[in-house]
Design an enzyme around this catalytic site. Structure first.
Site, PDB file in Angstrom:
ATOM      1  CG  HIS A 122      47.280   7.722  -8.061  1.00 27.73           C
ATOM      2  ND1 HIS A 122      46.735   9.024  -8.942  1.00 27.73           N
ATOM      3  CD2 HIS A 122      47.028   6.862  -8.141  1.00 27.73           C
ATOM      4  CE1 HIS A 122      45.931   7.775  -9.102  1.00 27.73           C
ATOM      5  NE2 HIS A 122      44.821   6.885  -8.627  1.00 27.73           N
ATOM      6  CG  ASP A 152      48.279  11.522 -10.505  1.00 31.92           C
ATOM      7  OD1 ASP A 152      48.669  10.605 -10.310  1.00 31.92           O
ATOM      8  OD2 ASP A 152      46.819  10.975  -9.769  1.00 31.92           O
ATOM      9  CB  SER A 227      43.365   5.730 -10.995  1.00 33.61           C
ATOM     10  OG  SER A 227      42.773   6.258  -9.842  1.00 33.61           O
TER      11      SER A 227
END
Length: 274
Positions: A122, A152, A227
């Site tokens: 993402h 992801d 992330s």
């Protein structure tokens, strides 16, 4: 409760019945327009609970168990893993990079000697140009080798950066609840940030990417920009890829973060590279 990537509000979603006021956001790309954080309330316990805990603590400290037998029994003691977390943090930071993909930013880490960098899908999704910044401040262009939306995860490749090192990968199958961990990344654009905590759960079912999957839960502080960063154990081995957090009303970390287990992440990365 819902979950999303630590960045734009397009990350995974997670729902817990009877708690609609709570939300979770993935640990994805940093967006300066993120909302406020609200703190959870406190729960009061009766005095006799504290007394019971005190008695149990004394029993453990003295190495005996009070029971019906005539002789005290020794309490089994869990092995203590000694480790200098300052040294671990210093070593791990040398393999972690800040990732910039268009308007999105996040974290990644070097996984082999071929200069492959593992990060979240993402972060790089739809980005035209991607670059990474090493701990020494050097910035290099990155090529997207491939990504997997369902898990992801994405793999980048960069030119050799002498100051970077590949991080050793551990085994998420061997992770135990209560184990001490460090999270390294670039929350809110603050590169090289290290936070500490423990493993809160090893099989928390959450929606990450396009499917529900088991994730490691940690109370190490994780925020937008974390992330793609590594979650490492006290030996400096990567056991997970930080990906999502739980929040109240779209705010920041409340001590509930989720990481993709490294065993699964490594399999996906190998498949992408191959």
């Amino acid at each position: 409760m819902t979950t999303s990537g630590l960045g734009p509000r397009r990350g995974p979603e997670f729902h817990i019945p009877r708690e609609p006021e709570r939300t979770t956001r993935g640990a994805g790309a940093y967006d300066s327009r993120d909302g406020k954080v609200r703190l959870a309330g406190r729960r009061r316990w009766p005095w006799y609970t504290g007394a019971a805990v005190l008695v149990a603590a004394v029993a453990v400290a003295t190495g005996v168990v009070v029971g019906g037998g005539s002789e005290p029994e020794a309490v089994p003691r869990a092995p203590v893993v000694a480790g200098d977390l300052v040294d671990v943090a210093d070593r791990v930071r040398q393999g972690v990079v800040s990732v910039r993909a268009g308007r999105a930013s996040g974290t990644g880490f070097v996984i082999d000697r071929e200069w492959h960098v593992l990060t979240n899908h993402h972060i790089v999704e739809g980005a035209g140009e991607v670059s990474v910044t090493a701990p020494d401040g050097s910035r290099v262009a990155a090529t997207l080798v491939g990504s997997d939306e369902d898990s992801d995860l994405a793999v980048l490749r960069i030119e050799a950066v002498p100051s970077l090192v590949a991080l050793p990968l551990g085994s998420s199958a061997a992770v135990r609840v209560g184990e001490q961990v460090l999270a390294v990344g670039s929350p809110l654009g603050l590169s090289g940030t290290v936070t500490s905590g423990i493993v809160s759960a090893v099989d928390r079912r959450v929606r990450i990417g396009g499917e529900r999957q088991d994730a490691l839960q940690t109370d190490a502080s994780i925020n937008p920009g974390n992330s793609g960063g590594p979650l490492v154990n006290a030996r400096g081995e990567v056991i997970g890829v930080n990906t999502a957090i739980a929040t109240f009303e779209g705010g920041g970390s409340i001590g509930i973060g989720f990481a993709i287990p490294i065993d699964r992440a490594a399999d996906v990365a190998e498949r992408i590279v191959d």
